[in-house]
Design an enzyme around this catalytic site. Structure first.
Site, mmCIF file in Angstrom:
data_model
loop_
_atom_site.group_PDB
_atom_site.id
_atom_site.type_symbol
_atom_site.label_atom_id
_atom_site.label_comp_id
_atom_site.label_asym_id
_atom_site.label_seq_id
_atom_site.Cartn_x
_atom_site.Cartn_y
_atom_site.Cartn_z
ATOM 1 C CG HIS A 90 -0.213 0.625 2.431
ATOM 2 N ND1 HIS A 90 0.639 -0.100 3.244
ATOM 3 C CD2 HIS A 90 -0.193 1.894 2.934
ATOM 4 C CE1 HIS A 90 1.126 0.677 4.185
ATOM 5 N NE2 HIS A 90 0.645 1.887 4.028
ATOM 6 C CB CYS A 91 3.908 1.927 1.908
ATOM 7 S SG CYS A 91 5.064 3.244 2.351
#
Length: 361
Positions: A90-91
């Site tokens: 996600h990052c």
């Protein structure tokens, strides 16, 4: 005006602040993104940690990377199968390093392991390998990323962050600095790169790359986070304006060339893509950065699709993980505070053709 002077002029217009928020998941005091700001909530506790969403302390101050050993100065040996990148899909900061590893062909000599983008309720400062069999990283044989941080520093009490480059031999984190890792891989690992790998950090334009990286970090990468974290209307509008002023400027720059520095992909393209690929799905909706969508910028949108068509970018862009983390995470149990996860936007449009090849004619 030369392109180098133009970049210096643009850099002179902004106040580069390296302490802008890199991890905007804590919205506890943001009136923009957390409508419960200022409210008292329950305390949640499990075997690992306890948390009250509006009273947590670990996220209040900027946390700089704590480990920054380098290959380029000889602090770290360049050895095959010695290192493992731990990241969360996600990052955006971690995604940049994952893309670089694959784009350079270093995936054959540096392994990657992903943590679960969602944590157990109440846990606020660690990442877990619950996506894997037996909830364990198959190479490091650890259950959580904090184990590698504590091997590097037994007194470590801050958050564990991704990306984290771990020495497989020792199990220790050796570098968690998302600002240096791409260039370290691009320069110090050349003998292991694919013969057709792009030069992400060419020596003759490094000053320009460093300058544009600072501009994009300040006005795009971090500014979208600051808009979401804003605690006042004025603060929110300040970063909102910075984002769209810079997107307009980048739209014009990309009308003249395929990538940010011409016909070849650079470090800066990876840094920008990580934010652009999350723009419509997260920042436009959740962070109220909603003057325009990415798809409303013809050059930026086709540029993003052009990069996404490259396997290294596509394979490290997990829209499902992005959506889960940014909308479902709250550090409180789902059954106590239900979250609605947006269905849109339609992500199939990322598969549509782009027009960037026109610059190669």
């Amino acid at each position: 005006m030369t392109k180098e002077l133009e970049l210096q002029k643009e850099l002179g217009k902004i106040d580069v602040n390296e302490k802008l928020s890199a991890c905007p998941i804590d919205f506890s005091k943001s009136r923009v993104a957390n409508p419960r700001a200022g409210q008292k909530q329950k305390n949640y506790q499990n075997e690992v940690a306890s948390s009250n969403f509006n009273e947590r302390k670990k996220f209040e101050d900027y946390q700089s990377p704590q480990f920054n050993q380098l290959f380029s100065d000889g602090s770290l040996p360049v050895e095959t199968n010695r290192y493992r990148l731990i990241w969360s899909k996600h990052c955006p900061w971690a995604t940049r390093i994952a893309i670089a590893i694959d784009l350079l062909g270093l995936d054959k000599v540096i392994s990657k392991g992903a943590v679960d983008p969602l944590r157990p309720a109440g846990v606020i400062g660690d990442w877990f390998f619950t996506l894997n069999e037996d909830d364990e990283d198959p190479i490091l044989h650890t259950k959580s990323l904090s184990e590698s941080y504590l091997k590097a520093d037994p007194e470590y009490k801050l958050r564990t962050t991704v990306p984290a480059l771990v020495d497989v031999k020792t199990g220790k984190v050796v570098n968690n600095d998302y600002n240096t890792l791409i260039d370290e891989l691009a320069t110090a690992w050349k003998k292991y790169q694919n013969k057709n790998a792009p030069d992400l950090y060419p020596e003759n334009i490094r000053t320009d790359i460093d300058t544009l990286n600072k501009i994009i970090y300040t006005d795009i990468n971090a500014a979208v986070n600051e808009a979401g974290l804003a605690r006042s209307q004025a603060d929110y509008e300040k970063y909102y304006n910075r984002v769209f002023d810079r997107l307009d400027w980048l739209e014009e720059r990309l009308s003249q060339q395929r990538y940010l520095f011409g016909s070849a992909i650079s470090d800066t393209d990876i840094r920008l893509f990580a934010t652009l690929s999350r723009f419509d799905i997260v920042f436009y909706q959740k962070y109220y950065v909603n003057k325009k969508r990415l798809v409303d910028y013809p050059n930026l949108w086709n540029y993003s699709k052009d990069l996404y068509a490259i396997p290294a970018f596509r394979n490290n862009t997990d829209f499902d993980a992005i959506r889960k983390r940014f909308y479902q995470v709250d550090h409180t149990p789902q059954n106590d505070l239900t979250r609605i996860i947006p269905k849109g936007p339609d992500l199939s449009i990322w598969e549509e053709p782009n027009d960037r090849q026109k610059f190669e004619k």
